[in-house]
Design an enzyme around this catalytic site. Structure first.
Site: not given
Ligand code: FCB
Length: 470
Positions: A182, A367
């Site tokens: 990110e 994620e």
């Molecule tokens: C993302 C991050 C991760 C965590 C989630 C909830 O942006 O990559 O580390 O904080 O959000």
């Protein structure tokens, strides 16, 4: 991004393939990151990171929490891998702490720090779990921050040297690599808004940090082509943007918000240029860069990692920065504890957008998950988290829909394996499918872990039949 209706909750997905819909060999994983779970941040000769310092600066992190202990994974990794095996995971995404490997960020290698990841990878392979390694999940060595961090053009070479050191040690056993997690959050949170380390608030710095993050990504991919033999990609967070109304101001704001968050990194990395809206967004703070930089940034990638949590319905707002836009709250929608709208159709839209815009690259969802207020662990040693179960179910249905529409999706990682240190929100927000009692370090799989185990065992074929726990 495709434009949706902008109104109402969309929790019902229409499964395209009731027989399953997930390809054989699909990776079913869970994700974590180093600073959020490991603890022992200075053990065995590691150098401090910007998060070590951020947490020690009063007022920046909720409850003055830090990653000093976190989930104590640095010492309990064997137990945690055993837990992953019990859940049936066939992949595990984690990150490497740069400062464990190179305490000063460059120069001398700390064999003991590298040794931790060496043992973790062996433990995963023994459990038949595919390691997915992210090289940078926000924990820049403090010694490099002291030299300008992501604002110093040399950071691209520092990062590539660090990456090459890790490739040499682990590429014989690790087949899935990612450069950055990110980068938008690093620039926006770390350099523009100051909510994340290193905590700067400077709109002139954010585009510079962006550019050097991208150069570092390119340099690390180049180094991988020289040293590595498997797959490397870039992990971005995508948040589809939909205009609140069909009015011109909202449409312009939506395009800018989409450029800023969704295209600012993927366009240079895959197409070799920034989105044209970036100049409108940053005005005089948007620099010109030499063409040669884009040759470095645009490297052949083996996959894209997509982190997806929510969407944004965008309304023009002249008081907002850097995009003159604000998120419009949706009446009737369900929001998570971090105030993110639950909107699985946004994941379908994001995946199909990547397919169309970037030529259907292989994608891992690196994620996806949610924080909801969990009840305490019951006397029976169980924890019911029906909202998280439902969140995961509808988003996995969304993945299935995107697969049925031709997106080349190879795997999915839930965020997160464990409750953990949620950056400036400290330990207050729990994203885990496994509960962590921070006083005892006891792990308790939640109902969502049991749900995910069933999904994995059926390779996703049971998503429609499964009901929420009472
Ligand atoms: C993302 C991050 C991760 C965590 C989630 C909830 O942006 O990559 O580390 O904080 O959000």
């Amino acid at each position: 991004m495709p434009e949706g209706s902008g109104t109402g909750p969309h929790l019902k997905m229409h499964g395209a393939d009731r027989a399953g819909g997930f390809p054989a060999g699909f990776l079913w994983g869970a994700a974590t990151s180093a600073y959020q779970i490991e603890g022992s941040p200075l053990a065995d000769g590691a150098g401090p990171s910007i998060w070590q310092r951020f947490c020690r600066t009063p007022g920046l992190v909720h409850n003055a929490d830090s990653g000093d202990v976190a989930c104590d994974h640095y010492r309990r990794y064997r137990e945690d891998v055993a837990l992953m095996r019990e859940l049936g995971l066939n992949a595990y995404r984690f990150s490497i702490a740069w400062g464990r490997v190179l305490p000063a960020g460059r120069g001398a290698v700390n064999a003991a720090g590298l040794g931790f990841y060496d043992r973790l990878v062996d433990e995963l392979l023994r459990a038949d779990i595919e390691p997915m390694v992210t090289l940078y999940h926000w924990d820049l060595p403090a010694a490099l921050d002291a030299q300008g961090g992501w604002l110093n053009p040399d950071v691209a070479h520092w990062f590539a040297e660090y990456a090459a050191t890790v490739y040499r040690s682990l590429d014989g056993r690790v087949r899935k690599w990612a450069t950055l997690n990110e980068p938008w959050v690093v620039s926006d949170g770390g350099y523009l808004r100051g909510a994340l380390a290193p905590g700067h608030r400077n709109r002139y710095e954010a585009p510079v940090a962006t550019h050097h993050l991208l150069r570092a990504h390119g340099a690390a991919v180049q180094a991988y082509r020289a040293e590595g033999r498997h797959e490397i990609g870039l992990v971005v967070n995508l948040e589809p943007k939909y205009p609140a109304t069909s009015g011109g101001a909202d449409r312009v704001a939506t395009a800018q918000a989409d450029a800023y968050m969704n295209r600012q990194y993927l366009d240079p990395a895959l197409l070799g240029h920034y989105p044209p809206e970036m100049r409108e967004v940053f005005e005089d703070a948007w620099p010109e860069w030499p063409a040669a930089d884009f040759a470095l940034i645009r490297q052949r990638l083996d996959y894209i990692g997509v982190n997806y949590y929510t969407r944004s319905v965008v309304g023009a707002d002249q008081s907002a920065q850097p995009v003159r836009a604000a998120r419009v709250r949706q009446a009737g929608a369900i929001y998570t504890e971090t105030d993110w709208e639950v909107y699985p159709q946004g994941l379908v839209d994001a995946l199909l957008w990547v397919k169309e815009r970037y030529g259907n690259p292989p994608v891992y969802i690196t994620e996806n998950g949610a924080a909801f207020p969990d009840p305490p662990v019951a006397a029976a040693g169980t924890l019911e988290d029906p909202l998280r179960v439902e969140y995961l179910r509808v988003h996995l249905q969304a993945v299935r829909t995107a697969l049925a529409r031709g997106a080349d999706i190879r795997g999915y990682c839930v965020w997160s394996l464990l409750d953990n240190f949620e950056w400036s929100l400290g330990y207050a927000k729990r994203f885990g499918i496994v509960h962590v009692d921070y006083a005892t370090q006891r792990r308790t799989p939640k109902a969502s872990a049991a749900f995910y185990r069933q999904v994995i065992a059926a390779n996703g074929a049971c998503l429609d039949e499964m009901k929420l726990s009472p």
